[in-house]
Write a protein that holds these residues in place. Structure first.
Motif, PDB file in Angstrom:
ATOM      1  N   ALA B  26      17.797   2.643 -20.246  1.00 51.02           N
ATOM      2  CA  ALA B  26      17.234   3.944 -20.590  1.00 51.02           C
ATOM      3  C   ALA B  26      16.465   4.524 -19.419  1.00 51.02           C
ATOM      4  CB  ALA B  26      16.330   3.820 -21.811  1.00 51.02           C
ATOM      5  N   LEU B  27      15.755   3.673 -18.688  1.00 47.75           N
ATOM      6  CA  LEU B  27      15.043   4.172 -17.513  1.00 47.75           C
ATOM      7  C   LEU B  27      16.028   4.692 -16.475  1.00 47.75           C
ATOM      8  CD1 LEU B  27      12.241   1.490 -17.067  1.00 47.75           C
ATOM      9  CD2 LEU B  27      11.969   3.869 -17.738  1.00 47.75           C
ATOM     10  N   PHE B  28      17.124   3.958 -16.313  1.00 45.28           N
ATOM     11  CA  PHE B  28      18.141   4.370 -15.351  1.00 45.28           C
ATOM     12  C   PHE B  28      18.666   5.766 -15.669  1.00 45.28           C
ATOM     13  CE2 PHE B  28      21.597   4.270 -12.508  1.00 45.28           C
ATOM     14  CZ  PHE B  28      22.803   4.448 -13.172  1.00 45.28           C
ATOM     15  N   THR B  29      18.829   6.056 -16.956  1.00 44.54           N
ATOM     16  CA  THR B  29      19.368   7.369 -17.302  1.00 44.54           C
ATOM     17  C   THR B  29      18.281   8.439 -17.351  1.00 44.54           C
ATOM     18  OG1 THR B  29      19.296   6.657 -19.598  1.00 44.54           O
ATOM     19  CG2 THR B  29      21.433   6.714 -18.564  1.00 44.54           C
TER      20      THR B  29
ATOM     21  N   TYR C 133      17.324   5.315 -27.942  1.00 42.19           N
ATOM     22  CA  TYR C 133      18.234   4.783 -26.922  1.00 42.19           C
ATOM     23  C   TYR C 133      19.530   5.580 -26.876  1.00 42.19           C
ATOM     24  CZ  TYR C 133      15.185   0.760 -26.329  1.00 42.19           C
ATOM     25  OH  TYR C 133      14.114  -0.046 -26.044  1.00 42.19           O
ATOM     26  N   ARG C 134      20.076   5.894 -28.065  1.00 41.18           N
ATOM     27  CA  ARG C 134      21.336   6.631 -28.060  1.00 41.18           C
ATOM     28  C   ARG C 134      21.168   7.983 -27.365  1.00 41.18           C
ATOM     29  NH1 ARG C 134      25.025   5.882 -32.670  1.00 41.18           N
ATOM     30  NH2 ARG C 134      24.685   3.828 -33.546  1.00 41.18           N
ATOM     31  N   VAL C 135      20.092   8.685 -27.725  1.00 40.55           N
ATOM     32  CA  VAL C 135      19.858   9.984 -27.092  1.00 40.55           C
ATOM     33  C   VAL C 135      19.687   9.808 -25.590  1.00 40.55           C
ATOM     34  CG1 VAL C 135      18.293  11.939 -26.917  1.00 40.55           C
ATOM     35  CG2 VAL C 135      18.836  10.990 -29.138  1.00 40.55           C
ATOM     36  N   ALA C 136      18.907   8.798 -25.203  1.00 39.54           N
ATOM     37  CA  ALA C 136      18.637   8.573 -23.781  1.00 39.54           C
ATOM     38  C   ALA C 136      19.922   8.399 -22.999  1.00 39.54           C
ATOM     39  CB  ALA C 136      17.742   7.359 -23.615  1.00 39.54           C
ATOM     40  N   TYR C 137      20.836   7.572 -23.506  1.00 44.08           N
ATOM     41  CA  TYR C 137      22.054   7.299 -22.740  1.00 44.08           C
ATOM     42  C   TYR C 137      22.984   8.499 -22.738  1.00 44.08           C
ATOM     43  CZ  TYR C 137      20.451   2.531 -23.396  1.00 44.08           C
ATOM     44  OH  TYR C 137      19.700   1.387 -23.424  1.00 44.08           O
ATOM     45  N   VAL C 142      25.064  15.602 -21.461  1.00 44.96           N
ATOM     46  CA  VAL C 142      24.818  16.918 -22.025  1.00 44.96           C
ATOM     47  C   VAL C 142      24.497  17.948 -20.951  1.00 44.96           C
ATOM     48  CG1 VAL C 142      23.120  18.174 -23.391  1.00 44.96           C
ATOM     49  CG2 VAL C 142      24.019  16.028 -24.222  1.00 44.96           C
ATOM     50  N   ILE C 143      23.898  17.498 -19.883  1.00 43.95           N
ATOM     51  CA  ILE C 143      23.450  18.423 -18.837  1.00 43.95           C
ATOM     52  C   ILE C 143      24.649  18.851 -18.003  1.00 43.95           C
ATOM     53  CG2 ILE C 143      21.835  18.697 -16.941  1.00 43.95           C
ATOM     54  CD1 ILE C 143      20.115  17.758 -18.928  1.00 43.95           C
ATOM     55  N   TRP C 198      29.065   7.238 -18.421  1.00 41.33           N
ATOM     56  CA  TRP C 198      29.109   5.995 -19.188  1.00 41.33           C
ATOM     57  C   TRP C 198      28.457   6.141 -20.556  1.00 41.33           C
ATOM     58  CZ3 TRP C 198      25.333   2.589 -21.022  1.00 41.33           C
ATOM     59  CH2 TRP C 198      24.012   2.891 -20.649  1.00 41.33           C
ATOM     60  N   GLY C 199      27.448   7.009 -20.665  1.00 44.96           N
ATOM     61  CA  GLY C 199      26.778   7.190 -21.949  1.00 44.96           C
ATOM     62  C   GLY C 199      27.718   7.737 -23.013  1.00 44.96           C
TER      63      GLY C 199
END
Lengths: 488, 282, 321
Positions: B26-29, C133-137, C142-143, C198-199
């Motif tokens: 998560a930090l990586f992203t 976590y799902r949103v983070a990845y 999205v951007i 990858w997300g």
């Protein structure tokens, strides 16, 4: 289990309603035109129009009996700028025209991807009345394909030849016929950080040797000699090739090579390119070749403004960015012309046309469109207002500006450049930029191939030989933009 | 019972490595995106000097300026229309097609697969001119519905085969039972297959929505008037020829990203509840 | 015990759905077997086919024709047969671009798919914070790419980025202009694209994992399987169609890749990061060689066609993909 069913039903019903609503909205006829192009508003601002229309005629409220005389719009697709520049253009150009010509107003929209959009539309038989391209090499393709209207008669009617600088007017002619007007002219100069120069007790150079000495001194002081970067605009390299060819080989030789009387592989050109490559290898440009490939326009203008770099070879379009950047950094700037790099060469300015404007051959209202084109060049004061509203980065129309034409609020350094430009080029000391006078494929190779020279995988001689080959091929195929005649 | 309890507690403990790795990813992203948010609050001058850190002076006004200068009120409305129109069309088209290709054993499925998938691999620049020609004859240029139809065509192939991959592994029993009971194919699809492959449908809705929202090239080629421009043009509203105001552009990017993140959150809630009802916890 | 209930629930769900379907309006079409087999599938596929032929395939065939002409992109053209293809075979830039696309394909078959599988396996059992976590990845996906490109250009900046920062703390080898150096530029661009991509795969795999029958996990656990074996023997076979789909898409799209290369380097420096799509773009719009560009585009499509054919052949051999 329960929530799944609800989800599906909800989804279907909501989407059903939404579909009906959205498709209705999507098919709806266009909304009212944007307020900024409304003639009623323009009427209040119209000051320049010699034939100022009375306010009542300029009103958009057309009485029912006159409904059949709805104004014919001149469709004009322009490059998109930022908000301030767009407002400047709309107010000072479009609105003033529309106030004077309420029956044929300009409908100017900004297209974010103009080149491609225009090409797609024109090729499909559609497209706007007024066609804007990034330069003579581009519009030539359209002309060869028959998409551009011959403007020669309009030129006579409106006296365009006398209003524009002669080389600029000529750049829009093909086989003696006028096809495009120059919307903005450009050149290349050297900006420098005056604060850094003063601190280091440096003087602007007037010869190539002085400039090299300056570059070496900058290296010693741990400053980039020349701020540059082509990460976001690969073609930036050609901004240097032109001046080097000019100031090393001389304008006359450059001209001869352009018309085929000399070869690009001749020694004076080899010397010019060798010198440019040498400067790159020595790290004069942003410290290293790798840096050069990785820095963007924002980066290298910023570096100059922050004093991380001493000088910057760039175009007149940077007048739009440099003053602001220096205001932020609190340092001072000035400019000097690219000095001659060889003995026996005069200092000169390269000529360039940044944008051309033409009329679509399929336009149904060429007379009205021609009036719109004339509006660009028929009033020096209006042209100056628009240009300074663009910070002299765009819409710098090549008219016969004199020192009196520059109002007091224009930056003195910018005014000084244009005055010097007119004086120097007026006496015949002008060169040729690659993006205005070279055929497109050769021009592409100029900057693409130079990457290989910098990397050492191609020699300067091979590079120039390839240029010659490509150049000859395109000249034979009639792809070379017109080169104004020179007395040599 | 005690055995089950022991198993449960052992599993809960052993999720710690999961959390550690998940947080690292998560930090990586997210860290790079932090700089986007920081930049959205800086003046363009500060970005040149401080490209990645916290803003020294917080310019909240950037959000107002970006909203106005990029005409977000108009472009956001247009993009909502484009996005929802695309989602609805693509879900229906791809749902029908995926069912036919994935579960109906249709002859000719392979040829169709080949043609459709190969069509997606043509670079866009090459079919735009003939398409524009057709669209301007049909009067579909400068209209949102014209672009929506194009999106239906360009996004459905991917959606179809994505859906198909979710439908393919459903056991045939439920379907056959329904058919025996006399249900029509459409009923089988909508009442049985769709609910079971709902994660697939939600994914398709998400991916289609995202593509339509961010799409730039087709939109600006077919939409020329100010009142129909999409939101992706906002990213190009803050530049001169060779320089860009990254403060405002970053602000515009954040504004653009927010609705999609919201959509994602709404759809993901379905996902997560479904997943934790599955057998993966003790 | 809990799992028995789960399984029972699923079966009951299915039964209820079946009954709902059956008790809805039931028609008895004439010759149901023929209708079902031959005509109905085509009706279902019709919207997809029509939309595609009108918008994509039709116009594509039109422009594929230009691959055999010397069209500049505007105006008239001459038929030149295979001349463009002959030129392509000898074109140094084409060789470099093609090789880069192959490299890209291999990289993207390994890294983002690997990360997506790994990440989804890690995230799946997590309940608390799962949404975060799902949103983070997924957020990078999205951007818009133009923004992502700029973010990473800043981070990997030659003088103000993370490279020089790490170098000043001892990692001298990091002092590289990632997007300027001909040796690193390709991998730097691939890195940025992967960060965004990858997300999306992770979300795909997670959705697929939901359809895996929980009873199978229970059975595996009863046999004493550890987490790796669970994944290998239950999850992987369960999501295999989705995984194969992503492999297929990765290969096809790796030959079409454009955005990040165009935005970050334009294919340079010195064609070090050139790919087929950037070459097509360049040829069509700056070189006025639309015919040659169409030839390259056609080649890209043929490669995709080849990949799809392999996929179909494998399916015919019984692979349930």
């Amino acid at each position: 289990m329960r929530h799944r069913r609800i989800t599906r039903r909800e989804f279907l019903s909501i989407s059903g309603l939404a579909a009906v609503g959205l498709i209705a909205a999507a098919c709806a006829p266009s909304a009212a035109p944007a307020p900024t192009t409304s003639p009623t508003q323009a009427a209040g601002q119209a000051t320049e129009a010699p034939t100022a229309a009375p306010a009542t005629v300029a009103s958009t409220a057309v009485p029912p009996t006159m409904a059949s005389k709805a104004p014919t719009k001149i469709v004009w697709w322009n490059e998109s700028y930022n908000d301030a520049m767009e407002k400047n253009l709309t107010t000072n150009f479009v609105d003033t025209f529309n106030a004077a010509h309420p029956d044929t107003p300009i409908d100017l929209t900004y297209q974010e991807n103009l080149d491609q959009t225009l090409r797609t539309a024109v090729q499909a038989g559609a497209g706007p009345d007024v066609v804007i391209t990034p330069g003579p090499g581009f519009v030539l393709e359209y002309i060869n394909a028959g998409y551009i209207l011959d403007l020669s008669d309009f030129a006579v009617q409106y006296g365009w030849k006398d209003k524009l600088l002669s080389w600029a007017y000529d750049s829009g002619t093909v086989n003696g016929k006028l096809y495009s007007l120059p919307l903005t002219f450009e050149s290349v100069l050297v900006y420098y950080n005056k604060t850094v120069f003063d601190k280091q007790a440096w003087q602007p150079p007037t010869t190539g040797d002085e400039m090299v000495a300056l570059c070496e001194a900058a290296k010693k002081a741990n400053i980039y000699a020349l701020s540059a970067g082509n990460s976001d605009w690969k073609a930036a390299t050609e901004w240097f090739v032109g001046p080097f060819l000019d100031e090393y080989a001389g304008d006359d030789n450059y001209y001869k090579a352009l018309i085929g009387e000399k070869k690009w592989t001749d020694p004076e050109f080899v010397g010019a390119i060798k010198m440019l490559n040498d400067w790159f290898q020595k790290g004069y440009f942003s410290g290293s070749i790798d840096n050069y490939h990785a820095l963007t326009g924002n980066d290298y203008v910023g570096n100059l403004a922050n004093g991380k770099a001493a000088m910057m070879i760039d175009g007149t379009w940077a007048f739009a960015d440099v003053p602001g950047a220096f205001e932020q950094s609190g340092q001072d700037w000035d400019w000097f012309p690219m000095p001659p790099l060889n003995t026996g060469v005069h200092q000169s300015y390269g000529l360039a046309i940044g944008t051309t404007v033409s009329i679509n051959a399929k336009s149904k209202i060429p007379d009205a469109a021609a009036k719109a084109l004339d509006w660009i060049v028929n009033d020096k004061k209006r042209a100056m207002t628009i240009a300074s509203g663009m910070s002299f980065g765009e819409w710098v129309v090549p008219l016969h500006f004199t020192p009196e034409d520059f109002p007091a609020n224009v930056d003195k350094r910018i005014a000084r450049f244009y005055q010097d430009f007119v004086a120097v080029t007026g006496r015949g000391d002008y060169g040729y930029t690659t993006w205005t006078f070279w055929p497109p494929k050769t021009e592409e190779y100029v900057y693409q191939g130079f990457d290989d020279v910098m990397a050492g995988t191609t020699t300067v001689e091979q590079y120039l030989a390839q240029i010659q080959q490509q150049f000859d091929a395109e000249r034979t195929a009639g792809k070379t933009p017109p080169v104004p005649k020179r007395n040599v | 019972m005690r055995a089950t309890f022991a198993r449960r507690s052992r599993r809960v403990n052993s999720l710690l490595p999961n959390y550690i790795i998940a947080t690292a990813l998560a930090l990586f992203t997210l860290l790079p995106l932090l700089s986007l948010v920081f930049n959205s609050l800086k003046s363009s001058a500060e970005i040149g000097q401080n490209p990645m850190g916290l803003p020294r002076v917080v310019h909240w006004a950037n959000y107002v300026d970006a909203w106005n200068q990029a005409h977000f009120s108009v472009t956001m409305r247009n993009s909502f229309i484009l996005t929802f129109g695309s989602i609805i069309g693509v879900v229906i088209i791809s749902g029908l097609a995926a069912y036919a290709l994935g579960r109906l054993n249709m002859p000719g499925a392979d040829i169709i697969t080949l043609c459709i998938l190969v069509g997606t691999s043509m670079p866009m620049q090459l079919f735009m001119v003939p398409l524009f020609f057709l669209w301007s004859r049909l009067g579909l240029t400068d209209k949102l519905i014209g672009v929506i139809i194009i999106y239906w065509a360009t996004m459905s192939p991917f959606a179809t085969f994505l859906l198909r991959s979710y439908m393919v592994s459903i056991p045939k029993d439920f379907e056959d039972a329904a058919r025996v009971d006399g249900a029509s194919e459409l009923q089988v699809l909508s009442n049985i297959i769709v609910p079971i492959s709902m994660p697939g449908f939600l994914t398709v809705a998400l991916v289609t929505g995202l593509s339509a929202w961010n799409e730039f090239l087709l939109a600006v080629t077919f939409l020329h008037r100010d009142d129909v421009k999409p939101i992706s043009t906002a990213l190009y509203a803050f530049q001169t020829r060779y320089a860009r105001d990254w403060g405002l552009t970053s602000t515009a990017a954040v504004i653009m990203a927010l609705p999609v993140v919201v959509l994602f959150l709404l759809l993901q809630r379905q996902f997560i509840e479904g997943l934790t009802q599955g057998g993966l916890k003790a | 015990m809990a799992t028995d209930l789960e399984v029972g629930k699923t079966i009951m769900q299915g039964q209820v759905l079946v009954q709902a379907a059956a008790t809805a309006q039931v028609r008895q079409p004439k010759r149901p077997h023929v209708w079902r087999k031959a005509v109905l599938p085509w009706l279902f596929v019709a919207p997809l086919l029509i939309a595609n032929i009108v918008v994509v395939l039709g116009p594509s065939v039109g422009s594929a024709f230009f691959a055999f002409t010397d069209w500049s992109g505007l105006g008239s053209f001459k038929w030149v047969g295979l001349a463009n293809f002959q030129r392509m075979v000898g074109d140094r830039v084409f060789h470099v671009a093609f090789a880069n696309n192959v490299k890209w394909t291999l990289l993207f078959l390994i890294v983002p798919i690997g990360m997506g599988l790994f990440g989804s396996a890690i995230i799946a059992p997590i309940k608390r914070g799962a949404m975060f976590y799902r949103v983070a990845y997924f957020v990078p996906h999205v951007i818009a790419s133009v923004v992502n490109a700029e973010i990473w250009r800043q981070i990997l900046h030659p003088t103000m980025g993370i490279g020089p920062w790490l170098a000043s703390r001892g990692l001298k080898f990091m002092d590289v202009a990632f997007f300027g150096n001909v040796h690193t530029v390709f991998y730097a661009v691939a890195f940025v694209d992967n960060w965004q991509w990858w997300g999306f795969l992770l979300v795909l795999y997670l959705a697929a994992m939901q359809a895996v029958d929980p009873e199978l996990y229970e059975a595996a656990r009863l046999e004493g399987a550890n987490r790796w074996q669970e994944w290998r023997n239950v999850t992987l076979p369960g999501i295999l169609p989705n995984l194969v789909f992503t492999i297929l898409i990765t290969i096809m799209w790796s030959f079409k890749v454009f955005d990040y290369i165009y935005l970050l380097t334009g294919g340079g420096p010195a064609h070090a990061s050139e790919v087929l799509a950037t070459q097509v773009f360049n040829e069509a719009f700056y070189q006025f060689e639309a015919g040659y560009a169409a030839a390259i585009g056609l080649t890209m499509s043929l490669i995709s066609a080849l990949v799809v054919v392999v996929f179909i052949v494998l399916r015919r051999k019984g692979w349930e993909i």
